[in-house]
Design an enzyme around this catalytic site. Structure first.
Site, short mmCIF file in Angstrom:
data_model
loop_
_atom_site.label_atom_id
_atom_site.label_comp_id
_atom_site.label_asym_id
_atom_site.label_seq_id
_atom_site.Cartn_x
_atom_site.Cartn_y
_atom_site.Cartn_z
N GLU A 62 -11.29 -9.02 2.76
CA GLU A 62 -10.78 -8.83 4.12
C GLU A 62 -11.18 -9.97 5.06
O GLU A 62 -10.37 -10.47 5.82
CB GLU A 62 -11.18 -7.47 4.69
CG GLU A 62 -10.60 -6.28 3.93
CD GLU A 62 -9.07 -6.30 3.83
OE1 GLU A 62 -8.42 -7.06 4.57
OE2 GLU A 62 -8.54 -5.54 2.99
N GLU A 106 -1.03 -9.37 4.42
CA GLU A 106 -0.83 -8.59 3.19
C GLU A 106 -0.33 -9.51 2.08
O GLU A 106 -0.74 -9.39 0.92
CB GLU A 106 0.14 -7.43 3.42
CG GLU A 106 -0.24 -6.48 4.55
CD GLU A 106 -1.67 -5.95 4.50
OE1 GLU A 106 -2.24 -5.85 3.40
OE2 GLU A 106 -2.23 -5.67 5.58
N ALA A 159 -1.31 -1.78 7.21
CA ALA A 159 -0.48 -2.07 6.05
C ALA A 159 -1.37 -2.18 4.82
O ALA A 159 -2.59 -2.19 4.94
CB ALA A 159 0.31 -3.36 6.23
N MET A 160 -0.73 -2.27 3.64
CA MET A 160 -1.50 -2.26 2.39
C MET A 160 -0.87 -3.20 1.37
O MET A 160 0.33 -3.18 1.16
CB MET A 160 -1.54 -0.81 1.87
CG MET A 160 -2.29 -0.66 0.58
SD MET A 160 -4.04 -1.10 0.79
CE MET A 160 -4.40 -1.74 -0.83
N GLU A 161 -1.74 -3.97 0.72
CA GLU A 161 -1.31 -5.08 -0.13
C GLU A 161 -1.07 -4.71 -1.58
O GLU A 161 -1.24 -5.55 -2.47
CB GLU A 161 -2.39 -6.17 -0.08
CG GLU A 161 -3.74 -5.82 -0.77
CD GLU A 161 -4.81 -5.24 0.14
OE1 GLU A 161 -4.45 -4.71 1.20
OE2 GLU A 161 -6.00 -5.33 -0.21
N ASN A 162 -0.66 -3.47 -1.90
CA ASN A 162 -0.40 -3.08 -3.29
C ASN A 162 0.36 -4.18 -4.03
O ASN A 162 1.28 -4.77 -3.50
CB ASN A 162 0.44 -1.81 -3.32
CG ASN A 162 -0.03 -0.79 -2.32
OD1 ASN A 162 -1.14 -0.31 -2.40
ND2 ASN A 162 0.79 -0.52 -1.31
N GLU A 170 -6.04 2.60 -1.34
CA GLU A 170 -7.29 1.99 -0.90
C GLU A 170 -7.91 2.87 0.19
O GLU A 170 -7.19 3.29 1.09
CB GLU A 170 -7.06 0.59 -0.34
CG GLU A 170 -8.37 -0.11 -0.04
CD GLU A 170 -8.20 -1.54 0.50
OE1 GLU A 170 -7.06 -2.00 0.66
OE2 GLU A 170 -9.24 -2.15 0.76
N1 ARG Z 1 -6.37 -3.47 2.63
C1 ARG Z 1 -5.67 -3.08 3.81
C2 ARG Z 1 -5.61 -4.31 4.66
O1 ARG Z 1 -4.85 -5.15 4.44
C3 ARG Z 1 -6.31 -1.97 4.54
C4 ARG Z 1 -6.13 -0.63 3.90
C5 ARG Z 1 -7.21 0.29 4.20
N2 ARG Z 1 -6.73 1.61 4.24
C6 ARG Z 1 -7.55 2.66 4.39
N3 ARG Z 1 -7.00 3.82 4.47
N4 ARG Z 1 -8.83 2.55 4.45
O2 ARG Z 1 -6.39 -4.59 5.50
ZN ZN Z 2 -6.55 -6.79 4.42
#
Ligand code: ARG
Ligand code: ZN
Length: 877
Positions: A327, A305, A269-272, A128
């Site tokens: 978000e 996440e 963090a990232m919600e993959n 993302e």
């Molecule tokens: N979706 C992630 C979150 O939980 C943010 C990731 C965004 N990363 C980026 N490199 N722009 O908020």
């Molecule tokens: Zn998020």
């Protein structure tokens, strides 16, 4: 500067994708230097596209090397396709076909931390928003959803753990003896939710039984030396899963949920899907190495996440202009969760303080943009406080307008209606509207209008008719690209107090209540309350019911009354904060004019009452005693005199400390309890009040206070108490601060997350040679320019350092600009974030402003990444 400059893309130009990808099969032959990625994309023309003859244009990156491409069984000859900068263009394709691409990437040379990269000894990904195109050519946009099957080939001795989204479905060996693992994710998803991890990792396992009695395997992976720090995150995960079932009726959908901690990560963090990847600073926690604040942050981010699995993954965004769809809503969900786990008033005060300090500043600066931006050059620049925090406030206002039950009906309808789809903010509001029958037509403008509304309130009371009138106006100042503003629908939750502090029920439009929600929808409106028995003090904007700047001329007496008696806990804090702001504003003005600073007695009296009232929540007392921050006072000021603000805060703190020294000393001892550490709301409250009291008490400079601090530092069995003592010594500029800092590093040098706290505190230390000190920190063995956490610690800490950063000769600004230039190409996202303090140049007093502007111009002369280019050009406009 480059010849051609990056250009913006616009929401109004949105078109559905000309092609769809039903299935995505990826094979990674993992190698540090050169990884071979083979993709088989099952594609067809999108029947809904109006561009039925459009060529196939796939997104890629300059760092992706194309080896070969085939349509069906036929390798394409060179004249059938072309690579234009970062796009792969194929002029003609059948209506449905399998596209095979072979590409090479270089994970160990990837310093941008987007796409596939190395962190310590592992491989990991961040896709993302537009990272997947740095892995292979693809339709890298969130409205292209596909079912992914991922094959990972690697040397098992070095990479025994090989993970991707969904379930592991196959495992075997290649002829050369490498291990092959196949993962399949049954849920269609956009490429930004793809993830891959490989490494020699330890795992902590648990099980969650869902509300429909399905067992979900929970696994948290870290490098082996950190596996003892994941218990808290695991418990937080289970609490989140339960809460989402109970509060939103959302159940987890795969049989396995995995989290991996990595050290090098641009964001939190990232919600993959099924495989969340975390910055280790947002996952690892243990009492000895982690402060209370950090525990709460871990819990909130784990929840955030996890909640994305529904608000983000099952229902995703149509395009990146809609980022707040997932978000804003998910931040609202994680804030509500934390409020339920701990204290809702404390949580609200913390969130609102942050919003008013940082988001309001963004909304008043050159990067101001609507929660749903209309255009951008680089989407990574729009992971902002506006999209996240103001986006959450918008969802909260919908919650206020609909009430708990209708809001839940709205979210149920939203998830049911759009499951498996990529949708817009407007779809979200429409579901809320349809489920509640409440008209949100005007309310929608919150998504498209930038800037913080100023709501000004005046009132009058008529003794003879017992009527009370409130006149409210709203005004939003122009922001870049938006000169004129519409009137927004602003919900104002409020109540009335008698002069004695009692609830004063009133009748509004026939409804008699202690509390009303007013709907401010015009530029100016008057509300008339009937049956108001005496002249009231209004308690306005309870719970901060809308993200606005409220202006009402409260007297000091009014504020003291609200502070001690309002039924709304948030407004009790808010009144105290206003009292402190008023006091500090006077002191700042005295400082600017070079006058002697003199403190009024009102705040002192208010604080004395607070410290002597044993019935209050210690956490709230601590929040009230914490003076408005340098950053918040800077947001309020125009122009900003950083040194005057610092001087005013220090003066007030010392005056309060000296006048109330006995109270602070007593409070310190009362809340200094010997307990086995737990990150519970109750314990956190006591520690927070104790440490706040200590920070005042040491300002008296008495031996007893210094001895108490030193003893606390030396004997603390948890990081909160140890680090608080250290921070107080550093910020209070105690003579032993240097020794304590040295001993702290000595003790914790092998714990990188603790070392990062040390770096930040050291970089923030106010001293004559602050800049040289920061330069030496960047040369310290503990520093690493490749690691965003370390860069943020040192340069973020330095940004708070008034004497260092705002040095009168501009050397602090020059130093930061040098670092931005250094990181511009290596890690554009981090470089761009570092620009934030410089974007405030217009608000600074003239001398500093000119020095700052010169640095922005110097940066602009470089060959810039899109990320930095966008921020710098917008700031100079
Ligand atoms: N979706 C992630 C979150 O939980 C943010 C990731 C965004 N990363 C980026 N490199 N722009 O908020
Ligand atoms: Zn998020």
């Amino acid at each position: 500067m480059k010849e051609s400059q990056p250009s913006a893309i616009y929401l109004k130009d949105y078109q559905v994708p000309p092609y769809l990808i039903d299935k995505t099969e990826l094979t990674f032959d993992l190698d540090e230097a050169t990884t071979v990625v083979t993709s088989r994309l099952h594609m067809r023309r999108n029947p809904e596209s109006t561009q039925q003859n459009a060529p196939l244009v796939l997104d890629g990156g300059e760092d992706v090397k194309l080896i070969g491409v085939a349509v069906g069984d036929c390798a394409l000859p060179a004249e059938a396709y072309r690579v234009n900068e970062d796009k792969l263009v194929i002029d003609s394709t059948p209506d449905a076909f399998v596209l095979t691409c072979e590409t090479l990437i270089e994970p160990q040379n990837n310093t941008s931390l987007e796409g596939l990269y190395r962190s310590s000894s592992m491989f990991c990904t961040q896709c993302e928003a537009e990272g997947f195109r740095h892995i292979t050519y693809y339709l890298d946009r969130p409205d292209v959803m596909s079912v992914f099957t991922t094959t990972i080939i690697a040397d098992e001795t070095r990479y025994p753990v090989m993970l991707s989204n969904g379930n592991e479905v196959e495992r075997g060996k290649t002829e050369e003896g490498k291990t092959v693992v196949v993962w399949h994710d049954p849920f269609p998803k956009p490429a930004y939710l793809f993830a891959l991890v490989a490494g020699d990792l330890a795992v902590k396992e648990d099980v969650f039984l869902t509300q429909s009695q399905r067992e979900v395997a929970l696994k948290i992976f870290t490098e082996s030396h950190n596996i003892d720090k994941v218990d808290y995150a695991m418990e937080a995960l289970k609490r989140s899963m339960r809460w989402d079932e109970e509060t939103y009726g959302r159940e987890y959908d795969l049989d396995i949920f995995m989290i991996v901690a990595v050290d090098d990560f641009n964001m939190g963090a990232m919600e993959n899907k099924g495989l969340n990847i975390f910055n280790s600073s947002c996952l690892l926690a243990s009492p000895k190495t982690t402060t209370d604040d950090n525990f709460l942050r871990v819990e909130a981010i784990v929840a955030h996440e996890y909640f994305h699995n529904w608000s983000g993954n099952r229902v995703t965004c149509r395009d990146w202009f809609q980022l707040s769809l997932k978000e804003g809503f998910t931040v609202f969900r994680d804030q509500s969760f934390s409020a339920d786990m701990h204290s809702d008033t404390v949580k609200r005060v913390e969130d609102v303080s942050f919003l008013k300090t940082a988001q309001f500043a963004e909304d008043a600066g050159p990067m101001a943009h609507p929660v749903r931006p209309a255009s951008f050059i680089e989407i990574s620049n729009f992971y902002t406080l506006t999209v996240y925090e103001k986006g959450s406030e918008i969802v909260r206002m919908i919650h206020t307008l609909l009430g708990e039950e209708k809001f839940r009906a709205g979210s149920d309808l939203y998830f049911e209606r759009h499951d498996g789809q990529a949708v817009t903010c407007d779809d979200f509001v429409a579901a809320m509207e349809d489920a509640s029958s409440i008209d949100l037509t005007q309310f929608r403008d919150w998504y498209s209008q930038a800037g913080t509304p100023i709501v000004t309130v005046t009132d009058s009371y008529d003794e003879s008719t017992k009527t009370y009138q409130l006149t409210m106006t709203q005004e939003t100042l122009p922001t870049p690209g938006q000169d004129s503003k519409v009137a927004l629908h602003i919900p104002v939750r409020m109540g009335l107090l008698s002069q004695e502090g009692d609830l004063l029920p009133s009748s509004l439009d026939g409804t008699v209540s202690d509390e009303h929600v007013l709907h401010l929808t015009d530029f100016e409106q008057t509300m008339t309350f009937e049956n108001v028995s005496s002249r009231p003090v209004p308690s306005l904007l309870r719970g901060f019911s809308a993200p606005v700047k409220l202006r009402y001329e409260y007297s000091a007496q009014d504020l003291l009354l609200l502070m001690s008696s309002d039924a709304d806990g948030f407004n009790r804090w808010s009144a105290a904060q206003q009292l402190a702001v008023n006091e500090l504003t006077q002191l700042i003005n005295q400082a600017i004019q070079g006058q002697a600073l003199s403190v009024d007695s009102t705040l002192v009296d208010g604080f004395r009452a607070l410290l002597n009232d044993g019935s209050l929540d210690p956490a709230m007392v601590a929040l009230i005693l914490a003076l408005p921050s340098q950053a918040y006072l800077s947001e309020l000021a125009n122009p900003i005199y950083p040194a005057a603000i610092k001087q005013a805060r220090q003066h007030l703190k010392k005056q309060l400390a000296n006048t109330l020294s006995e109270e602070f000393e007593r409070t310190y001892h009362e809340h200094n309890m010997a307990v086995d550490y737990q990150a519970t709301a109750e314990q956190i409250a006591h520690r927070s009040l104790k440490n706040t009291a200590l920070s005042y008490w040491v300002e008296t400079g008495t031996e007893a206070a210094i001895a108490a601090l030193t003893k606390q530092y030396e004997t603390a069995d948890n990081m909160t108490d140890q680090f608080s003592a250290l921070s107080i010594a550093v910020h209070g500029q105690l003579s032993n601060a240097g020794d304590l800092l040295a001993s702290f590093y000595q003790q914790w040098q092998n714990e990188p997350l603790v070392v990062n706290k040390w770096l930040a505190l050291s970089a923030g230390q106010e001293q004559d040679n602050a800049l040289q000190h920061v330069q030496s920190l960047m040369a310290h063995p503990a520093f690493d320019l490749k690691n965003p956490n370390k860069v943020r610690s040192v340069l973020g800490g330095f940004g708070q350092n008034v004497s260092g950063f705002h040095n009168a000769d501009g050397s602090g600004y020059r130093f930061l600009a040098d670092q931005i230039i250094l990181l511009n190409k290596r890690n554009p996202q981090i470089a761009s974030r570092l620009c934030t303090p410089l974007t405030r140049w217009k608000k600074l007093e003239p001398t500093l402003s000119a020095l700052m502007k010169a640095e922005l111009e110097r940066i602009l002369a470089e060959d810039l990444s899109k990320d930095v280019y966008e921020v710098i050009t917008k700031s100079l406009n």
